[in-house]
Write an enzyme that holds these catalytic residues in place. Sequence first.
Site, short mmCIF file in Angstrom:
data_model
loop_
_atom_site.label_atom_id
_atom_site.label_comp_id
_atom_site.label_asym_id
_atom_site.label_seq_id
_atom_site.Cartn_x
_atom_site.Cartn_y
_atom_site.Cartn_z
N ARG A 257 -29.41 -1.21 -29.51
CA ARG A 257 -29.36 0.25 -29.48
C ARG A 257 -28.97 0.66 -30.89
O ARG A 257 -27.91 0.30 -31.41
CB ARG A 257 -28.32 0.70 -28.45
CG ARG A 257 -28.21 2.22 -28.30
CD ARG A 257 -27.05 2.77 -29.09
NE ARG A 257 -26.75 4.15 -28.76
CZ ARG A 257 -25.86 4.88 -29.43
NH1 ARG A 257 -25.19 4.36 -30.44
NH2 ARG A 257 -25.62 6.13 -29.08
N LEU A 258 -29.83 1.41 -31.56
CA LEU A 258 -29.66 1.80 -32.95
C LEU A 258 -28.92 3.13 -33.01
O LEU A 258 -29.46 4.17 -32.62
CB LEU A 258 -31.01 1.91 -33.65
CG LEU A 258 -31.96 0.71 -33.46
CD1 LEU A 258 -33.33 1.00 -34.08
CD2 LEU A 258 -31.36 -0.56 -34.07
N ASP A 259 -27.70 3.11 -33.49
CA ASP A 259 -26.85 4.29 -33.48
C ASP A 259 -27.37 5.38 -34.43
O ASP A 259 -27.73 5.09 -35.58
CB ASP A 259 -25.43 3.90 -33.89
CG ASP A 259 -24.49 5.08 -33.93
OD1 ASP A 259 -24.25 5.70 -32.88
OD2 ASP A 259 -24.01 5.41 -35.04
N HIS A 262 -30.76 9.50 -36.94
CA HIS A 262 -30.93 10.70 -37.76
C HIS A 262 -30.05 10.65 -39.00
O HIS A 262 -30.20 11.47 -39.91
CB HIS A 262 -30.63 11.97 -36.95
CG HIS A 262 -29.39 11.87 -36.13
ND1 HIS A 262 -29.39 11.38 -34.82
CD2 HIS A 262 -28.09 12.17 -36.40
CE1 HIS A 262 -28.15 11.41 -34.35
NE2 HIS A 262 -27.35 11.89 -35.28
N GLU A 296 -30.85 5.94 -30.83
CA GLU A 296 -30.16 7.20 -30.55
C GLU A 296 -30.59 8.18 -31.63
O GLU A 296 -30.50 7.87 -32.83
CB GLU A 296 -28.65 7.04 -30.58
CG GLU A 296 -27.94 8.36 -30.27
CD GLU A 296 -26.53 8.45 -30.84
OE1 GLU A 296 -25.82 9.40 -30.47
OE2 GLU A 296 -26.15 7.61 -31.66
N ASP A 322 -31.24 15.76 -24.32
CA ASP A 322 -31.61 17.02 -23.69
C ASP A 322 -31.40 16.99 -22.18
O ASP A 322 -30.97 17.99 -21.59
CB ASP A 322 -33.08 17.34 -23.98
CG ASP A 322 -33.27 17.99 -25.34
OD1 ASP A 322 -32.33 17.94 -26.15
OD2 ASP A 322 -34.35 18.55 -25.59
N HIS A 325 -27.66 17.36 -21.59
CA HIS A 325 -27.16 18.72 -21.84
C HIS A 325 -27.63 19.69 -20.76
O HIS A 325 -26.87 20.56 -20.33
CB HIS A 325 -27.64 19.19 -23.21
CG HIS A 325 -27.15 18.36 -24.36
ND1 HIS A 325 -26.15 17.42 -24.24
CD2 HIS A 325 -27.52 18.33 -25.67
CE1 HIS A 325 -25.93 16.85 -25.42
NE2 HIS A 325 -26.76 17.38 -26.29
N ASN A 394 -16.27 12.56 -27.25
CA ASN A 394 -16.25 13.60 -28.26
C ASN A 394 -15.84 14.95 -27.70
O ASN A 394 -16.03 15.99 -28.35
CB ASN A 394 -17.62 13.68 -28.96
CG ASN A 394 -17.82 12.52 -29.92
OD1 ASN A 394 -16.86 12.01 -30.51
ND2 ASN A 394 -19.05 12.08 -30.08
#
Length: 607
Positions: A257-259, A262, A296, A322, A325, A394
Amino acid sequence: MRIGAHYIGNGTCEFVVWAPFLKSVAVKLVSPDERLFPMKKNEKGYWKACVEDVYPGACYFYQLGEKTDRPDPASYFQPAGVHQYSQVVEFDSFKWKDSKWKGIELSQLIIYELHVGTFTPQGTFDAILPRLNSLKELGVNAIELMPVAQFPGERNWGYDGAYLFAVQNSYGGPEGLMRLVNECHKQGISVVLDVVYNHLGPEGNYLAEYGPYFTDKYHTPWGKAINFDDAYSDEVRSFFLQNALFWFENYHIDALRLDAIHGIYDMGAKHILEELKEKTAELSVQKKKTYYLIAESNLNDTKITRTKETGGYGIDSQWCDDLHHSLHTLLTGEITGYYCDFGETKHLVKSLGEGFAYSGEYSPFRKRRHGNSSKNCPPSQFVVFSQNHDQIGNRMLGERLSALVSFEALKLAAGVILLSPYIPLLFMGEEYGEEAPFLYFVSHSDVPLIEAVRRGRKHEFYDFQWQGEPPDPQDSETFLTSKLNWGKKRQGHHKVLLDFYKHLIHLRKTIPAFANQDKNKLSVYGLEDEKVVFLQRGEGVDNSFTVFNFSDSEVSVKLPLQENHWKKLVDSSDEMWDGPGSLLTEKTGQFNQITLRKHSFITFIKE
């Protein structure tokens, strides 16, 4: 060049490190005895030395410029922490028993995300082993480990890793991770590892002393960006590409899983993610086993998962914030921070039907248009969840969904995720309604850094308008408070919720309509005023129809079911699930008007 300390055998170890601007580099052995060995530099800036009479367990530094001792940037183990010596590891000595393991196909994964330090009282890899059977009984077939790369101290989420090849010493080090993966494969469970290629932790990170691993061209939330496209970036890229393959080859990890991709900046002709996918595909062919990459990303960009031939990077799947959320705002009513973009039934309808809720529409939170269309992306290209470490941790007080909504709403959330066509991810403890928070915690030794972390956490909460003081990340009690309370899963509502999750996962695996991955056989629509969402999956005799009620009151709706051959499969309000009681009989007919309890869902299948 293959970086790191590679034990060749017969008491010989090869040391390789990249430091293009240094005038001298030497291997400084500190255990079992002290010795110093100069290294030779090649035209690319790699320093190399083959040293005899060095065995696994030997400890060493690299001496930079004849005066500064630093750990190996590609250290495989830091037994004394991020500032101390590195240790030689022999991977070939471990007796793997998973030679017949070929992994689980991506679309079939049911992922369970866990944090090693808080998953058990002991907080180690070995302590997870006795829990694997209960996860298997739940129906989970993959665990996702939050980052295990060596971080400062003993308490951390893992995103402050300073040695990307070294397995955290307090978790059990290299052998502990190998034992865990070996046992997972023995029990038919895949292992996904969270890796961080957008930044390194601030404490114990000495990469800049070795070479231009970072660049001022871009700025990230964590400081300078990793140098993936500037001068000398070939060797930096190699460092990270080697790291990814390292987990597959030496630890038999099934997927990465690539954190926060972005935060990866690369304007070169071939993006680092595209190259990473190419290297992973090559290894898959070589090993005759498919390794997966899951990203991600907050970009809402299908380029990440599109194939190289269609202008994409070819990453296998990506997290879908999405859907989270959309679901979270309907359940909680929260519309502050980035949640201000959501809160209407239409957002969940679109996300369930396509993936991205924002595919070019204006985003009030970002003050611009956001995303592109994921309509043609297969469901396996999205991982969905109602909770994860980010969305819980968070928050200022780290509240899980169980602290924010009713028991009925928890079942409703489970239904949306597990009956969706996408890859479901559960966050540890979610399955029984764990009530302990998952807070942000660290154990740094640098006082100014500790204060900076405290200030940073407070600043992060500004957009959400949360009141009060966040728990101190450095306080050990913050960490201890976040540990799971396993005894609860056998009590009251907790046990019922656990059984409910097991039931839904069983249905997902055994009902043909829920296994259908064709979006052409997927229909989603909603009633905005009533806060009701309809989800139809499959076709013909393999057909399911689910109605989700997000309203705070009972709602009556008509079902567009054309024949009298539908059977109620699940009603989350049934008394057997500790609900107020179903308002339905076992069958429903053509266009029957039905009434749903508040915060409930009903699923029908064709008989």
